[in-house]
Each structure stands twice: as structure tokens, then as C-alpha cells.
Design a protein around this motif. Structure first.
Motif, mmCIF file in Angstrom:
data_model
loop_
_atom_site.group_PDB
_atom_site.id
_atom_site.type_symbol
_atom_site.label_atom_id
_atom_site.label_comp_id
_atom_site.label_asym_id
_atom_site.label_seq_id
_atom_site.Cartn_x
_atom_site.Cartn_y
_atom_site.Cartn_z
ATOM 1 N N ARG A 47 0.836 -1.215 0.000
ATOM 2 C CA ARG A 47 0.000 0.000 0.000
ATOM 3 C C ARG A 47 0.861 1.251 0.000
ATOM 4 N NH1 ARG A 47 -2.942 -1.871 4.428
ATOM 5 N NH2 ARG A 47 -2.380 0.006 5.596
ATOM 6 N N ARG A 50 2.351 1.772 -3.402
ATOM 7 C CA ARG A 50 1.376 2.306 -4.369
ATOM 8 C C ARG A 50 1.090 3.780 -4.118
ATOM 9 N NH1 ARG A 50 -0.701 -3.092 -3.814
ATOM 10 N NH2 ARG A 50 -2.078 -2.500 -2.094
ATOM 11 N N ARG A 72 -5.558 0.622 -6.372
ATOM 12 C CA ARG A 72 -6.464 0.290 -5.262
ATOM 13 C C ARG A 72 -6.636 1.491 -4.334
ATOM 14 N NH1 ARG A 72 -3.731 -5.707 -4.083
ATOM 15 N NH2 ARG A 72 -2.910 -5.886 -6.189
ATOM 16 N N MET A 73 -6.675 2.662 -4.943
ATOM 17 C CA MET A 73 -6.862 3.919 -4.220
ATOM 18 C C MET A 73 -8.042 4.659 -4.825
ATOM 19 S SD MET A 73 -2.823 5.061 -4.048
ATOM 20 C CE MET A 73 -3.124 6.655 -3.284
ATOM 21 N N ASP A 100 -6.832 7.240 3.308
ATOM 22 C CA ASP A 100 -7.236 5.849 3.092
ATOM 23 C C ASP A 100 -8.290 5.504 4.135
ATOM 24 O OD1 ASP A 100 -7.533 3.120 2.858
ATOM 25 O OD2 ASP A 100 -5.393 2.711 2.603
ATOM 26 N N HIS A 103 -8.428 1.687 5.545
ATOM 27 C CA HIS A 103 -7.462 1.311 6.578
ATOM 28 C C HIS A 103 -7.269 2.400 7.621
ATOM 29 C CE1 HIS A 103 -6.384 -1.112 2.968
ATOM 30 N NE2 HIS A 103 -6.311 -2.079 3.864
ATOM 31 N N GLU A 304 7.156 -2.908 -5.119
ATOM 32 C CA GLU A 304 5.714 -3.081 -4.909
ATOM 33 C C GLU A 304 5.260 -4.460 -5.381
ATOM 34 O OE1 GLU A 304 1.547 -3.327 -5.784
ATOM 35 O OE2 GLU A 304 3.119 -3.292 -7.318
ATOM 36 N N GLN A 308 3.918 -7.395 -2.850
ATOM 37 C CA GLN A 308 2.561 -7.914 -2.985
ATOM 38 C C GLN A 308 2.570 -9.432 -3.152
ATOM 39 O OE1 GLN A 308 -0.373 -5.990 -2.726
ATOM 40 N NE2 GLN A 308 -1.212 -8.062 -2.552
#
Length: 415
Positions: A47, A50, A72-73, A100, A103, A304, A308
Motif C-alpha cells: 500500500r 502504491r 487500489r486507491m 485511506d 485502513h 511493490e 505484494q
């Protein structure tokens, strides 16, 4: 004749041994004794990567450099994106502020070194060995100036977001390469002035330094290992010489180390990545590793991707719902490891090292300290006015009894 032949043989053997050790050293050796990281520890790393990658995008809704699986944002949660043309020359690389909500994090991400930007080199090269003493140790002068500039311009934005969103939100700094040093030094400043952010607890501040820059002395790197996490892919650099450990001016990668390993000696190709973690004292990535993959290992895109992959593998092998007791045990083991590292630094007589205290080992505050009352919607906090971070940072400079700053010439270095 026989003596000269013997000397030549000894010289050849010595050179061959040196070349063998140098050419066969791989990055995986640096962390081979470290324990594996848990999935919950690795989960924020992709995260953070990214978030840093998003700084490169002009429009996150229409990305040009999206990683595998996308950012994924939520583009609507980008509070601010500041490119080069909005930053005075030589002050700081571009950055992004993002909320975010999934989270519960407020993230400030700083991009890495731009090889064709002279302004980035001004920040990187603004330092001499022992130039800047800070918080009982030494830090990179140019990176500290950039961190201070960034807090002067965005400190109020971060504080307002935290007050608006509520006390359950964490404050996360993320940076890659040059930006990692700025993020790490911002973290130290904020941890020491939490009252400026509504008295946020120390354990709700995090920094992810990706492919980290050497930005602080060893005592500071260990002292803040509970809030600063360095992420390294395979190969980097290491010099565990006794003299360098004794030199308090020497700069190191900050905080706790997370080492992603996905290549092995004499093996072709990449293997399923594993992540190891520790707070090393002797040997903080100082060996020079000769690798044809050094450039890609430093790249934020590769880090990244491999982070992942490692996270997905950990999730497949670990229980889907770890028991609460297991999570508590993991948290306690991390705190104990930090405490042990602090004690080891003191026992090795590392200059300016401090002993372990309750605050340093991640214990949550039972109540805000003086001047750290949580801001309320009615009256606000003591820090409701605009903070002057230049003045706040000066409070962390080491001074003599007469009030003068301690300079390089005043520091006694063991030879």
C-alpha cells in the motif's frame, strides 16, 4: 627465486579469495539469520509503495503507470498532489496527501530521486559527514531541511485531517529513495512534537522508507525502529567495521528492516519472495553487493510487485483469522525486540545511544502528556495556531550548557 614464487602464489591466492567473496556475495546473506515477517506486518508495505507510485500520476483516475492490480486507491480521496512546478527549487521532491478510509490512514507520500532534476540533487548533496547533529545523533542536512520545509507547508493540512477524521486514524509517511529520507526525518520531528497533531499517540505514527536513503546515525536508527520501517529488495549496501560503528557521524538506513529476498546464489531466475525482519545493529546493509539487478532492486515498481507477491504467499500459508492472543503475542515480540536492540546499542557503547524506556518500546500512552491534549471540536488544542516547524526543529538540535549548537568540531570521535 623460490621466495619470489612463493610470494606470488600467496598474492594470487589472496586476490582470488577476495574476488570470490566479493563476486559470490548476494543480498540474501545479509538477512539469512533474521526471522520471517508476519502477514500483518507486510500488509501495509505494498500500500505504501502504491501511494508513492501515485505521486508520479497526473490524474489518478486515468493512470499511466498503474502497477499490477491497479493502485487500489480512491482518486476522490487525494487531498493534495504537489508537482515540481509548485515547489521552490531545491526544497523537496513532489508529494501527495491521501486519505485511506478503508485502513483509516492519512498518508503523505514523497517520490524518489529524479535523475534529470537538478533540484533533487541539491537536496541529496547538501550534506557533509557530521554536518548536522539532531536529537542526540546525526542526520542528513539536506533531507532534514526538506522535511522541515514540507512540515511548514503541510503540517496544518495533516493536523486538520486528523482532527476531522477522528482519533482512530493513523498518520503514515511513505517515501522512496530520496523521499524515504525525508519521510523518515519528518517522522522523527512529528514523534517529538505530537502535540502539534492533537496529541496523536506514538504507536499511531508510521513511516515506510522504501529503498531507504542513509539519513541518520545508528543510535537514531534504532531509537525510532518502532515507528520507522525500511523496506529493501534483495541487494543493497553493507560495512560492519568496528570503526564505523564507533563513528557517531556515520549515517545508516533508518528503523526496523524488512528485507524482501527472491534470488539465491547460483540460481537462475526469481524465486517466490520471502520477507525477513529485524532491528540489526552490526551489519545494517553495508556490504557492497555486485548485482546486475541493482537498478531494478531499487525501483519502486519492482519493490511493490515483490512485496505484494510475498504478502499473497503469506496470506495463503497463515491462518485466515489469527486468534487475538496470537496478535497480542506478535505485538509484544516486536516491542521486546525493539527493547533488546536499544539495550544492545547501549552495551556496545555506540555514541549517543539511549536506554530503553516505556515510550520507545511502543507502549501506548495512557494519557496525553503536557501540551498534548487531544484537539476538540469546540475549543481546539494548544496547537490550534499555525506551527513554525523551523523553531520546533531547532529544539531538537543538540546544544551546550551555554545554549550554543554543538558543531562537528565539538564532537570527539574515537580513532
Amino acid at each position: 627465486m623460490s621466495v619470489s614464487c612463493g610470494l606470488e602464489c600467496v598474492l594470487c591466492l589472496g586476490c582470488s579469495r577476495w574476488a570470490w567473496k566479493r563476486l559470490t556475495y548476494v543480498g540474501a546473506y545479509d538477512s539469512e539469520t533474521w526471522p520471517p515477517a508476519a502477514a500483518e506486518d507486510v500488509e501495509p508495505i505494498p500500500r505504501a509503495c502504491r501511494a508513492v507510485l501515485a505521486v508520479y500520476e497526473e490524474d489518478l483516475a486515468n493512470p499511466r503507470y498503474a502497477p499490477t492490480g491497479g493502485y487500489r486507491m480512491d482518486p476522490s480521496e487525494v487531498v493534495k498532489r504537489v508537482p515540481y512546478d509548485q515547489i521552490p527549487d531545491g526544497c523537496c521532491p513532489p508529494y501527495l496527501i491521501y486519505v485511506d478510509r478503508q485502513h483509516k490512514e492519512v498518508i503523505l507520500a514523497v517520490r524518489g530521486l529524479n535523475l534529470i532534476r537538478e533540484s533533487d540533487y541539491k537536496v541529496l548533496l547538501d550534506n557533509r559527514l557530521g554536518q548536522q547533529m539532531f536529537d542526540g545523533g546525526f542526520v542528513h542536512h539536506g533531507l532534514l531541511q526538506a522535511a522541515t520545509w514540507l512540515l511548514n507547508h503541510e503540517g496544518d493540512t495533516l493536523r486538520d485531517l486528523l482532527c476531522k477524521l477522528g482519533p482512530e486514524y493513523k498518520l503514515v509517511f511513505a517515501g522512496h529513495s530520496l523521499g524515504s529520507g525525508i519521510a523518515a526525518l519528518m517522522t522523527i520531528i512529528v514523534v517529538n512534537h505530537r502535540n502539534e497533531f492533537g496529541g496523536i499517540p506514538r504507536n499511531q505514527i508510521r513511516c515506510y522508507a522504501i529503498a531507504p536513503a542513509r539519513c541518520m546515525s545508528l543510535n537514531l536508527a534504532v531509537k525510532y525502529a518502532d515507528v520507522i520501517y525500511s523496506v529493501i529488495l534483495q541487494a543493497n549496501t553493507f560495512i560492519p567495521e568496528k570503526r564505523k560503528l564507533r563513528d557517531p557521524r556515520r549515517l545508516y538506513a533508518p528503523g526496523r528492516m524488512y528485507h524482501i529476498v527472491e534470488r539465491k546464489f547460483c540460481r537462475c531466475g526469481r524465486y517466490p519472495p520471502v520477507v525477513r525482519t529485524a532491528i540489526p545493529i552490526q551489519g545494517r546493509f553495508e556490504h557492497i553487493v555486485l548485482s546486475c539487478s541493482a537498478t531494478s532492486d531499487h525501483g519502486i515498481i519492482w519493490i511493490e510487485r515483490e512485496a505484494q507477491k510475498a504478502l499473497d504467499l503469506l496470506k495463503d500459508t497463515e491462518p485466515k483469522t489469527p486468534p487475538t492472543q496470537q496478535k497480542m503475542d506478535r505485538k509484544q515480540s516486536l516491542e521486546q525486540e525493539h527493547k533488546a536492540a536499544l539495550e544492545k546499542v547501549v552495551s556496545l557503547n555506540i555514541p549517543h545511544a539511549v536506554a530503553a524506556t516505556e515510550e520507545f518500546i511502543g507502549a501506548p500512552s495512557t494519557a496525553p502528556s503536557e501540551g498534548q491534549q487531544v484537539a476538540t471540536s469546540g475549543g481546539g488544542s494548544k496547537s490550534s495556531g499555525r506551527a513554525n516547524w523551523d523553531q520546533l526543529v531547532e529544539k531538537l538540535f543538540t546544544k551546550t550548557e551555554s545554549g550554543n549548537l554543538v558543531l562537528k568540531k565539538d564532537i570527539n570521535i574515537d580513532s
